[in-house]
Scaffold this active site. Structure first.
Site, PDB file in Angstrom:
ATOM      1  N   ASP A  65       0.871  -1.136  -0.007  1.00  0.00           N
ATOM      2  CA  ASP A  65       0.033  -0.086  -0.079  1.00  0.00           C
ATOM      3  C   ASP A  65       0.895   1.233   0.035  1.00  0.00           C
ATOM      4  O   ASP A  65       1.535   1.399   0.887  1.00  0.00           O
ATOM      5  CB  ASP A  65      -0.803   0.129   1.285  1.00  0.00           C
ATOM      6  CG  ASP A  65      -2.012   0.959   1.240  1.00  0.00           C
ATOM      7  OD1 ASP A  65      -2.606   1.216   0.224  1.00  0.00           O
ATOM      8  OD2 ASP A  65      -2.223   1.755   2.158  1.00  0.00           O
ATOM      9  N   THR A  98      -3.231   5.489  -4.186  1.00  0.00           N
ATOM     10  CA  THR A  98      -2.146   6.333  -3.615  1.00  0.00           C
ATOM     11  C   THR A  98      -0.847   6.154  -4.328  1.00  0.00           C
ATOM     12  O   THR A  98      -0.145   7.052  -4.638  1.00  0.00           O
ATOM     13  CB  THR A  98      -1.792   5.982  -1.992  1.00  0.00           C
ATOM     14  OG1 THR A  98      -1.705   4.632  -2.108  1.00  0.00           O
ATOM     15  CG2 THR A  98      -3.036   6.433  -1.131  1.00  0.00           C
ATOM     16  N   THR A  99      -0.563   4.818  -4.745  1.00  0.00           N
ATOM     17  CA  THR A  99       0.663   4.803  -5.398  1.00  0.00           C
ATOM     18  C   THR A  99       0.392   5.207  -6.815  1.00  0.00           C
ATOM     19  O   THR A  99       1.521   6.099  -7.154  1.00  0.00           O
ATOM     20  CB  THR A  99       0.915   3.235  -5.820  1.00  0.00           C
ATOM     21  OG1 THR A  99       0.702   2.513  -4.601  1.00  0.00           O
ATOM     22  CG2 THR A  99       2.288   2.840  -6.449  1.00  0.00           C
ATOM     23  N   ASP A 391      -9.184  -0.079   1.846  1.00  0.00           N
ATOM     24  CA  ASP A 391      -9.184   0.343   0.343  1.00  0.00           C
ATOM     25  C   ASP A 391     -10.654   0.005  -0.228  1.00  0.00           C
ATOM     26  O   ASP A 391     -11.300   1.052  -0.993  1.00  0.00           O
ATOM     27  CB  ASP A 391      -8.149  -0.132  -0.417  1.00  0.00           C
ATOM     28  CG  ASP A 391      -6.505   0.423   0.019  1.00  0.00           C
ATOM     29  OD1 ASP A 391      -6.749   1.295   0.875  1.00  0.00           O
ATOM     30  OD2 ASP A 391      -5.683   0.274  -0.667  1.00  0.00           O
TER      31      ASP A 391
END
Ligand SMILES: Nc1ncnc2c1ncn2[C@@H]1O[C@H](COP(=O)(O)OP(=O)(O)O)[C@@H](O)[C@H]1O
Ligand SMILES: [Mg+2]
Length: 553
Positions: A65, A98-99, A391
């Site tokens: 994550d 997010t990545t 998530d």
């Protein structure tokens, strides 16, 4: 640093401050931000790798994550921190992507660096990026697909995409069902979803498949006395934020007892008082008591005699969840206990989960609070599962709210890239260069998905691009078969908000970093008055006859 004025040096900064300007400053910041992006890049997508993070006291986190990695990394460089902020914003706003956001941000800066080397002014790059980011939002809305909040099959696919590659592979089907069910249960009529109403409770032990959803609230507590009922149906619930015990005096008082009768009288009084509290609880009609404070031995005895199920030292956040779910009010004084304050639940029961007793409050009056028990073999597994579930909960909630999705697998990024290139040509001039750079930066997503799957990124990109040029807007990368494929048919869907947010925060951070051409940093440990700076001779501070900051600009 200093300025010369008629031979006189004027110091405007404190000793020991450092300053970097112009291209050096830009180069430094860009390099730091790119370093952050490269740190998380290998985790992107279903075939992304995991990272093992070990903190200073040796605690280990294994995760895929993006935001978790960056939070654990304890990054110091100010420009690098701005990239961490991108991930945090993405996490707050959407809970996923997010990545993606950080990787796009890093690539925007990499492309900007190329333009800076060609002597394109940073202001022009920043303006071009801003224009491109705005256009990208427009294009995204155009390619978005409308869905119904009630389309459970679709919501499940969205949960699955968010969970892919997060160590939940084997039990994805089951977990995604739980996620969709939980979100649907807490969704309001007006379409808003507060995922705070969903409590994810971790329990090590058992297998992922033993994870379950509890329609109600799950409290990690057992009843205070074994002779209390284990199970109460049609429970009338009292939430008490006051101790059920003999009230001790505020000041230390000494009681002198001279006769055995007096001792007995004293003990009787104590018992009478506790008993009157319990009587009040019984009189209200309560059959279950959740107490935020303590319940003493005598009270436990009387409560169990009255057949009341009681737990003590319940967390405040749990009390609030119980209040919302059962309709009970939080009562904070014994005198205020009345029938009107009680809540209702069809069933309150103590059950074992992984060998530990927990209290289940089910069939609540208001089923807006649900719990998911996440089970897994080891602590690391359960932790990563919890992140994956969180998530998935967030993306499903976002889709229930927005009712708009896009496909995944690098398809939207490729489509945007193509459209932005066309748009750039219509703009012309130097801004065209910046918009084109933005367009190719977006392709970092399909490229990285390919790289992480051990595929040739160039071949894959060419294939996906070719599909898009033929109007196949939903073509992305099938990472399992190593070819371009229709992501719609493959069922890879993401909320539109994941992409709009990722692109806008990545662009904002890149623009902000590009516009910095002067970094002035105060010294971390100011040199002691009149003495040598702690760094000794090599320090930036004043030294001997040399005026402070001589070596500076
Ligand atoms: N089955 C799949 N096939 C292809 N791409 C996928 C699949 N599942 C997810 N992806 C893609 O993986 C990317 C998300 O990867 P992930 O590691 O979850 O990072 P992020 O933190 O950005 O969500 C998205 O571009 C998404 O479309
Ligand atoms: Mg994800």
């Amino acid at each position: 640093m200093s300025q010369q004025l008629g031979g006189q040096q004027i110091l405007i900064l404190k000793e020991g401050s450092t300053r970097t300007r112009g291209r050096d400053a830009q180069g430094m910041n860009i390099t730091a931000a790119i370093a952050v992006a490269s740190a998380v890049r290998t985790t992107l997508g279903p075939k992304g790798m995991d990272k093992m993070l070990v903190d200073t006291i040796g605690d280990v986190v294994i995760t895929n994550d993006g935001v978790t990695i960056l939070k654990e990394m304890d990054i110091e460089h100010p420009a690098a921190k701005m990239m961490v902020e991108v991930a945090k914003t993405q996490d707050d706003e959407v809970g996923d992507g997010t990545t993606t956001a950080v990787v796009i941000g890093g690539e925007l800066l990499k492309k900007a660096e190329g333009l800076l080397e060609q002597d394109v002014h940073p202001t022009i790059i920043a303006a071009g990026y801003r224009q491109a980011a705005e256009k990208a939002q427009e294009f995204l809305k155009d390619i978005a697909i409308d869905v119904k909040a009630t389309d459970k099959a679709m919501l499940k696919k969205i949960a699955e995409t968010a969970m892919t590659g997060k160590g939940a592979e084997a039990s994805k089907d089951k977990l995604c069902d739980l996620v969709v069910k939980a979100v649907t249960m807490v969704a309001d009529e007006d379409g808003t979803v507060n995922t705070d109403n969903i409590k994810v409770e971790k329990k090590t032990g058992g297998s992922i498949d033993d994870s379950e959803i509890v329609e109600g609230v799950l409290i990690d507590k057992e009843r205070v006395h074994p002779s209390m009922p284990k199970k109460v149906t049609n429970a009338k619930i009292l939430l008490l934020n006051a101790a059920v015990e003999f009230k001790k005096t505020e000041v230390d008082a000494e009681i002198n007892i001279t006769h055995p009768d007096q001792l007995q009288a004293f003990l009787d009084e104590e018992e009478r008082m506790v008993r009157s509290i319990v009587d009040k609880i019984v009189a209200s009609g309560a059959t279950v008591l959740f107490c935020q404070k303590g319940i003493d031995d005598i009270a436990q005895h009387y409560l169990s005699k009255a057949g009341i199920f009681a737990t003590r030292r319940v967390k405040k956040s749990d009390m609030e969840k119980l209040a919302r779910a059962t309709g009970a009010s939080l009562v904070s004084s014994i005198d205020a206990i009345t029938k009107e304050e009680l809540g209702k639940a069809g069933l309150v029961e103590e059950r074992k989960v992984s060998g530990e007793e927990m209290t289940f409050v089910e069939q609540c009056k208001n089923p807006k609070a649900v719990s998911i028990i996440v089970r897994g073999g080891t602590e690391h597994v359960v932790d990563e599962l919890e992140r994956a579930i969180n998530d998935a909960l967030r993306v499903v909630a976002v889709v229930v709210e927005d009712k708009k999705i896009v496909v995944g697998g690098g398809a939207p990024e490729t489509e945007l890239s193509l459209r932005l290139r066309e748009y750039a040509a219509s703009v012309g001039g130097r801004a065209q260069l910046a918009i084109e750079a933005f367009a190719s930066a977006l392709e970092v997503i399909p490229r990285t998905l390919a790289e992480n799957a051990g595929l040739d990124p160039i071949d894959m990109l060419v294939e996906i691009r070719a599909a898009h040029e033929k109007g196949k807007k939903t073509f992305g990368l099938n990472v399992y078969e190593g070819k371009a494929a229709d992501m719609k048919a493959a069922g890879v869907f993401e909320p539109l908000r994941v992409k709009t947010q990722a692109i806008s925060s990545a662009a904002e951070a890149a623009i902000m970093i590009l516009r910095i051409d002067d970094v002035i940093a105060s010294s971390k440990s100011p040199s002691p008055e009149g003495g040598m700076p702690p760094g000794g001779m090599g320090g930036m501070g004043g030294m001997g006859g040399m005026p402070p900051g001589m070596g500076d600009y």
